[in-house]
Design a protein around this motif. Structure first.
Motif, PDB file in Angstrom:
ATOM      1  N   HIS A  58       0.793  -1.357  -0.063  1.00  0.00           N
ATOM      2  CA  HIS A  58      -0.104  -0.043   0.064  1.00  0.00           C
ATOM      3  C   HIS A  58       0.832   1.339   0.033  1.00  0.00           C
ATOM      4  O   HIS A  58       0.283   2.476  -0.361  1.00  0.00           O
ATOM      5  N   GLY A  59       1.996   0.945   0.490  1.00  0.00           N
ATOM      6  CA  GLY A  59       2.952   2.343   0.688  1.00  0.00           C
ATOM      7  C   GLY A  59       3.174   3.118  -0.699  1.00  0.00           C
ATOM      8  O   GLY A  59       3.309   4.177  -0.508  1.00  0.00           O
ATOM      9  N   GLY A  60       3.177   2.370  -1.859  1.00  0.00           N
ATOM     10  CA  GLY A  60       3.356   2.949  -3.113  1.00  0.00           C
ATOM     11  C   GLY A  60       2.379   3.734  -3.485  1.00  0.00           C
ATOM     12  O   GLY A  60       2.611   4.220  -4.666  1.00  0.00           O
ATOM     13  N   PHE A  61       1.433   3.696  -2.792  1.00  0.00           N
ATOM     14  CA  PHE A  61       0.016   4.396  -3.148  1.00  0.00           C
ATOM     15  C   PHE A  61      -0.221   5.647  -2.269  1.00  0.00           C
ATOM     16  O   PHE A  61      -1.239   6.127  -2.179  1.00  0.00           O
ATOM     17  N   VAL A  62       0.773   6.014  -1.600  1.00  0.00           N
ATOM     18  CA  VAL A  62       0.529   7.143  -0.705  1.00  0.00           C
ATOM     19  C   VAL A  62       0.950   8.498  -1.519  1.00  0.00           C
ATOM     20  O   VAL A  62       2.065   8.363  -1.757  1.00  0.00           O
ATOM     21  N   GLY A  63       0.188   9.234  -1.521  1.00  0.00           N
ATOM     22  CA  GLY A  63       0.580  10.533  -2.214  1.00  0.00           C
ATOM     23  C   GLY A  63      -0.987  11.191  -2.649  1.00  0.00           C
ATOM     24  O   GLY A  63      -1.813  10.901  -2.097  1.00  0.00           O
ATOM     25  N   ARG A  64      -0.541  12.445  -3.322  1.00  0.00           N
ATOM     26  CA  ARG A  64      -1.735  13.127  -3.779  1.00  0.00           C
ATOM     27  C   ARG A  64      -2.633  12.255  -4.822  1.00  0.00           C
ATOM     28  O   ARG A  64      -2.389  11.564  -5.700  1.00  0.00           O
ATOM     29  N   GLY A  65      -3.984  12.221  -4.410  1.00  0.00           N
ATOM     30  CA  GLY A  65      -5.037  11.914  -4.995  1.00  0.00           C
ATOM     31  C   GLY A  65      -5.106  10.224  -4.718  1.00  0.00           C
ATOM     32  O   GLY A  65      -5.915   9.578  -5.341  1.00  0.00           O
ATOM     33  N   MET A  66      -4.706   9.851  -3.572  1.00  0.00           N
ATOM     34  CA  MET A  66      -4.712   8.311  -3.225  1.00  0.00           C
ATOM     35  C   MET A  66      -4.478   8.259  -1.691  1.00  0.00           C
ATOM     36  O   MET A  66      -5.289   9.002  -0.921  1.00  0.00           O
ATOM     37  N   LEU A  67      -3.695   7.309  -1.279  1.00  0.00           N
ATOM     38  CA  LEU A  67      -3.723   7.235   0.232  1.00  0.00           C
ATOM     39  C   LEU A  67      -3.128   8.413   1.047  1.00  0.00           C
ATOM     40  O   LEU A  67      -2.081   8.920   0.504  1.00  0.00           O
ATOM     41  N   THR A  68      -3.455   8.696   2.270  1.00  0.00           N
ATOM     42  CA  THR A  68      -2.603   9.741   2.981  1.00  0.00           C
ATOM     43  C   THR A  68      -1.613   8.889   3.772  1.00  0.00           C
ATOM     44  O   THR A  68      -0.578   9.648   4.265  1.00  0.00           O
ATOM     45  N   ALA A  69      -2.081   7.597   4.188  1.00  0.00           N
ATOM     46  CA  ALA A  69      -1.037   6.868   4.973  1.00  0.00           C
ATOM     47  C   ALA A  69      -1.254   5.479   4.834  1.00  0.00           C
ATOM     48  O   ALA A  69      -2.322   5.017   4.520  1.00  0.00           O
ATOM     49  N   ALA A  70      -0.143   4.847   4.976  1.00  0.00           N
ATOM     50  CA  ALA A  70      -0.039   3.412   4.741  1.00  0.00           C
ATOM     51  C   ALA A  70       0.480   2.557   5.937  1.00  0.00           C
ATOM     52  O   ALA A  70       1.395   3.017   6.622  1.00  0.00           O
ATOM     53  N   CYS A  71       0.163   1.417   6.545  1.00  0.00           N
ATOM     54  CA  CYS A  71       0.740   0.665   7.672  1.00  0.00           C
ATOM     55  C   CYS A  71       1.120  -0.621   7.175  1.00  0.00           C
ATOM     56  O   CYS A  71       0.137  -1.461   6.914  1.00  0.00           O
ATOM     57  N   PRO A  72       2.443  -0.990   6.839  1.00  0.00           N
ATOM     58  CA  PRO A  72       2.723  -2.205   6.648  1.00  0.00           C
ATOM     59  C   PRO A  72       3.103  -3.298   7.652  1.00  0.00           C
ATOM     60  O   PRO A  72       3.774  -2.853   8.807  1.00  0.00           O
ATOM     61  N   GLY A  73       2.381  -4.332   7.631  1.00  0.00           N
ATOM     62  CA  GLY A  73       2.648  -5.275   8.463  1.00  0.00           C
ATOM     63  C   GLY A  73       3.856  -6.003   8.184  1.00  0.00           C
ATOM     64  O   GLY A  73       4.656  -5.771   7.165  1.00  0.00           O
ATOM     65  N   GLU A  74       4.145  -7.165   9.137  1.00  0.00           N
ATOM     66  CA  GLU A  74       5.298  -8.316   8.610  1.00  0.00           C
ATOM     67  C   GLU A  74       4.579  -8.708   7.239  1.00  0.00           C
ATOM     68  O   GLU A  74       3.728  -8.480   6.850  1.00  0.00           O
ATOM     69  N   VAL A  75       5.515  -9.525   6.828  1.00  0.00           N
ATOM     70  CA  VAL A  75       5.188  -9.904   5.604  1.00  0.00           C
ATOM     71  C   VAL A  75       3.861 -11.058   5.555  1.00  0.00           C
ATOM     72  O   VAL A  75       4.020 -12.186   6.501  1.00  0.00           O
ATOM     73  N   PHE A  76       2.973 -10.893   4.853  1.00  0.00           N
ATOM     74  CA  PHE A  76       1.504 -11.642   4.734  1.00  0.00           C
ATOM     75  C   PHE A  76       0.932 -11.460   5.933  1.00  0.00           C
ATOM     76  O   PHE A  76      -0.067 -12.450   6.365  1.00  0.00           O
ATOM     77  N   THR A  77       1.379 -10.508   7.089  1.00  0.00           N
ATOM     78  CA  THR A  77       0.667 -10.518   8.240  1.00  0.00           C
ATOM     79  C   THR A  77       0.141  -9.053   8.622  1.00  0.00           C
ATOM     80  O   THR A  77       0.847  -7.902   8.109  1.00  0.00           O
ATOM     81  N   SER A  78      -1.150  -8.927   8.849  1.00  0.00           N
ATOM     82  CA  SER A  78      -1.713  -7.547   8.937  1.00  0.00           C
ATOM     83  C   SER A  78      -0.859  -6.775  10.049  1.00  0.00           C
ATOM     84  O   SER A  78      -0.232  -7.422  11.090  1.00  0.00           O
ATOM     85  N   PRO A  79      -1.126  -5.195   9.910  1.00  0.00           N
ATOM     86  CA  PRO A  79      -0.361  -4.617  10.939  1.00  0.00           C
ATOM     87  C   PRO A  79      -1.239  -4.645  12.244  1.00  0.00           C
ATOM     88  O   PRO A  79      -2.088  -5.236  12.163  1.00  0.00           O
ATOM     89  N   VAL A  80      -0.353  -4.005  13.300  1.00  0.00           N
ATOM     90  CA  VAL A  80      -1.326  -4.034  14.525  1.00  0.00           C
ATOM     91  C   VAL A  80      -2.046  -2.929  14.648  1.00  0.00           C
ATOM     92  O   VAL A  80      -1.532  -1.796  14.141  1.00  0.00           O
ATOM     93  N   PRO A  81      -2.876  -2.779  15.558  1.00  0.00           N
ATOM     94  CA  PRO A  81      -3.678  -1.504  15.813  1.00  0.00           C
ATOM     95  C   PRO A  81      -3.025  -0.340  15.908  1.00  0.00           C
ATOM     96  O   PRO A  81      -3.359   0.714  15.711  1.00  0.00           O
ATOM     97  N   ASP A  82      -1.810  -0.435  16.782  1.00  0.00           N
ATOM     98  CA  ASP A  82      -1.184   0.748  17.290  1.00  0.00           C
ATOM     99  C   ASP A  82      -0.827   1.619  15.727  1.00  0.00           C
ATOM    100  O   ASP A  82      -0.732   2.658  15.718  1.00  0.00           O
ATOM    101  N   GLN A  83      -0.303   0.801  15.105  1.00  0.00           N
ATOM    102  CA  GLN A  83      -0.081   1.385  13.673  1.00  0.00           C
ATOM    103  C   GLN A  83      -1.004   2.364  13.152  1.00  0.00           C
ATOM    104  O   GLN A  83      -0.943   3.469  12.544  1.00  0.00           O
ATOM    105  N   MET A  84      -2.278   1.654  13.028  1.00  0.00           N
ATOM    106  CA  MET A  84      -3.373   2.480  12.223  1.00  0.00           C
ATOM    107  C   MET A  84      -3.829   3.543  13.098  1.00  0.00           C
ATOM    108  O   MET A  84      -4.141   4.481  12.768  1.00  0.00           O
ATOM    109  N   VAL A  85      -3.827   3.588  14.419  1.00  0.00           N
ATOM    110  CA  VAL A  85      -4.058   4.446  15.254  1.00  0.00           C
ATOM    111  C   VAL A  85      -3.230   5.585  15.030  1.00  0.00           C
ATOM    112  O   VAL A  85      -3.745   6.672  15.053  1.00  0.00           O
ATOM    113  N   ARG A  86      -1.907   5.392  15.035  1.00  0.00           N
ATOM    114  CA  ARG A  86      -1.030   6.466  14.972  1.00  0.00           C
ATOM    115  C   ARG A  86      -1.103   7.149  13.574  1.00  0.00           C
ATOM    116  O   ARG A  86      -1.164   8.158  13.400  1.00  0.00           O
ATOM    117  N   ALA A  87      -1.504   6.452  12.368  1.00  0.00           N
ATOM    118  CA  ALA A  87      -1.773   6.741  11.247  1.00  0.00           C
ATOM    119  C   ALA A  87      -2.871   7.829  11.182  1.00  0.00           C
ATOM    120  O   ALA A  87      -2.908   9.049  10.632  1.00  0.00           O
TER     121      ALA A  87
END
Lengths: 328, 219
Positions: A58-87
């Motif tokens: 998702h990180g490659g889609f952060v910028g004007r006209g798309m995402l404002t922030a992205a939270c990468p988890g471990e490989v094939f593992t969802s990120p943890v809530p702390d990351q999304m709260v911070r974002a």
């Protein structure tokens, strides 16, 4: 594998993204990628995330006209809530935040927890679930359809609406409309190798392919002897068209899984186009490339999104991110 | 019946359980990841190891002084470090169990069973799974039933937890012929049959660590 040790793969990549993209704020420690300058006054923030290994999603889609922030988890593992709260806290201008969540058990659970915590901190949060993968036929006895290629459409079109200043409920309803109008089907010619395992996650002999794969190295529903590009296009197009039955022109994404050369992918996209035309589906826009990948898996997925005039306009709107850029 | 002297389940007991669990998950990480390869995404061992080692370090720095406090703290750290489905599910299991224990300084096997029951209910609610769906519940629910039976028979804490460990291990093995209906393995349909569930396997390891802790405490 071109890595140091499996444990630092994600952090190493984030350090590289930070160097290559000074227009992004990359917090390597806390694992959040934020568009520089956020929050943007009066604009809805878009936050997505998921396991790593699908780059540029998702990180490659952060910028004007798309995402404002992205939270990468471990490989094939969802990120943890702390990351999304911070974002969410970092991108909220007061206009609210939309969480774009691919439908996997882990992603759903962690984003749900994050939404609750962010709301406790005073951020207005809306969520949209992406579940476009038609290979999951039995939604009642499974975790439901997976989120795959349509994630790009949701992030682009909702991102364009947010960039124009649409309010949260409008941005969320566009995101849901896009998801409902999208279908995907993927095919693997080889399994992928995760850094943790160091080898292929499933056994796929030469001369065979796997139909209906997901994007996490999980095998699909059916294995067949190798087919030609045109035959694979017919299978994939049948699957998405029979499920969606589009009555309007579609946006088409022909997506590489990571290890399929663009030479093959462009050839495949010509076959997909032919197959759609034969089924009386007209294609309004076509995007070809590696966007929603599965590490080093060889193969491709086909995503279509039935688009009205408004969605076509949002698709053509300016976008400036590391992986998708036009009109700027 | 020569019941072993009962070790109370206090904060120190659960800190030792955490230590044993982290060690076991470190040792078994590769096996869990291998189980997760054919029907999942080959990361269960890595994620559980990362979470429990991080929890051991963090909780060990400022150890709570009640068993409930220890479980709640571990649960919180798992949610913050594991990710995937395992983080919220195991995190919820331990947080709910911890809350159920309240501020009590030490409990016996019956209260521990009640707390675990509350935690397992939380897992079922969050994940929407039921018995037979080929998930961690297929190890945890038989473990709770075995605790009920052992408690009714007047077993000591060690005996109750030994029975739970045995039932959890059998429950995990019994997931092999099941068709997955939840989580990533469910996408495989009938092709998920013939593989032991990695989540049920890690649950069985954690219950076995409880039994080991009790046995060492009463030895």
């Amino acid at each position: 594998m071109l890595i140091n040790v499996p444990e630092t793969v994600v952090a190493d990549a984030l350090r590289g993204i930070a160097i290559a993209h000074p227009e992004l704020t990359v917090d390597v420690e806390r694992r959040v990628i934020i568009r520089r300058g956020a929050p943007y006054e009066g604009k809805v923030g878009l936050v997505s995330g998921g396991g790593s290994g699908h780059e540029p999603l998702h990180g490659g889609f952060v910028g004007r006209g798309m995402l404002t922030a992205a939270c990468p988890g471990e490989v094939f593992t969802s990120p943890v809530p702390d990351q999304m709260v911070r974002a969410a806290a970092a991108v909220d201008s007061g206009a609210g935040v939309l969480f774009i969540v691919k439908n996997y058990t882990g992603d759903v659970l962690n984003f749900d927890m994050a939404a609750e915590l962010a709301e406790d901190e005073g951020v207005q949060v809306a969520k949209v679930l992406v579940n476009d993968d038609v290979a999951v036929t039995d939604s009642l006895y499974t975790a439901g359809r997976r989120g795959t290629g349509a994630t790009l459409f949701v992030e682009k079109l909702a991102g364009a609406a947010a960039d124009e200043g649409a309010p949260l409920d409008r941005v969320a309803s566009i995101a849901r409309q896009v998801n409902e109008a999208s279908r995907s089907f993927g095919v693997a010619l080889s399994a992928c190798s995760t850094p943790a395992k160091g080898g292929p996650t499933f056994d796929l002999p030469d001369g065979e392919l796997e139909l209906g794969i997901g994007i996490h190295g999980e095998p699909g529903r059916e294995r067949r002897a190798m087919m030609t590009s045109g035959e694979i296009a017919d299978v994939a197009v049948d699957a998405v068209v029979e499920d969606l039955r589009p009555e309007a022109p579609v946006l088409l994404l022909v997506n590489g899984m990571g290890a399929t050369p663009l030479l093959e992918l462009y050839g495949f996209s010509a076959e997909v186009h032919r197959a759609l035309t034969e089924r009386k589906v007209s294609v309004a826009r076509t995007l070809v490339g590696n966007y929603v990948t599965s590490l080093d898996m060889a193969g491709a997925s086909v995503t279509i999104c039935q688009a009205d005039e408004e969605l076509l306009r949002l698709w053509d709107a300016p976008v400036s991110t590391p992986a998708l850029r036009w009109g700027c | 019946m020569n019941a072993l002297p009962d070790a109370p389940v206090d904060a120190s007991f659960l800190l030792r359980w955490l230590d044993t669990s982290a060690t076991v998950l470190d040792r078994e990480a590769n096996r869990l990841t291998l189980l997760d390869s054919p029907i999942g995404d080959a990361d269960h061992g890595t994620n559980m190891r990362r979470g429990f080692i991080a929890a051991r370090t963090a909780v060990g720095q400022e150890p709570p002084d009640t068993p409930g406090g220890v479980l709640t703290a571990i649960g919180r750290h798992l949610i913050s470090t594991v990710g995937g489905a395992s983080g919220p599910l195991y995190g919820t299991l331990l947080r709910r169990a911890g809350k159920q224990l309240g501020d009590e300084p030490a409990v016996g096997a019956e209260r521990l069973r009640d707390a675990l029951r509350a935690g397992v209910d939380g897992v079922a609610q969050l994940g929407g799974a039921a018995a037979g769906d080929k998930t961690m519940l297929d190890a945890l629910l038989p473990a709770l039933d075995a605790m009920d039976t052992a408690l009714a028979g007047g077993g000591s804490t060690t005996e109750v937890l030994d029975a739970a460990a045995k039932a959890a291990a059998e429950g995990a093995e019994a997931t092999t012929p099941l068709r997955a209906r939840k989580g990533r393995a469910s996408y495989l349909g009938d092709r998920s049959i013939g593989h032991q569930d990695p989540g049920a396997t890690s649950s069985a390891l954690l219950v076995a660590a409880l039994a080991d802790t009790a046995r060492e405490a009463s030895a």
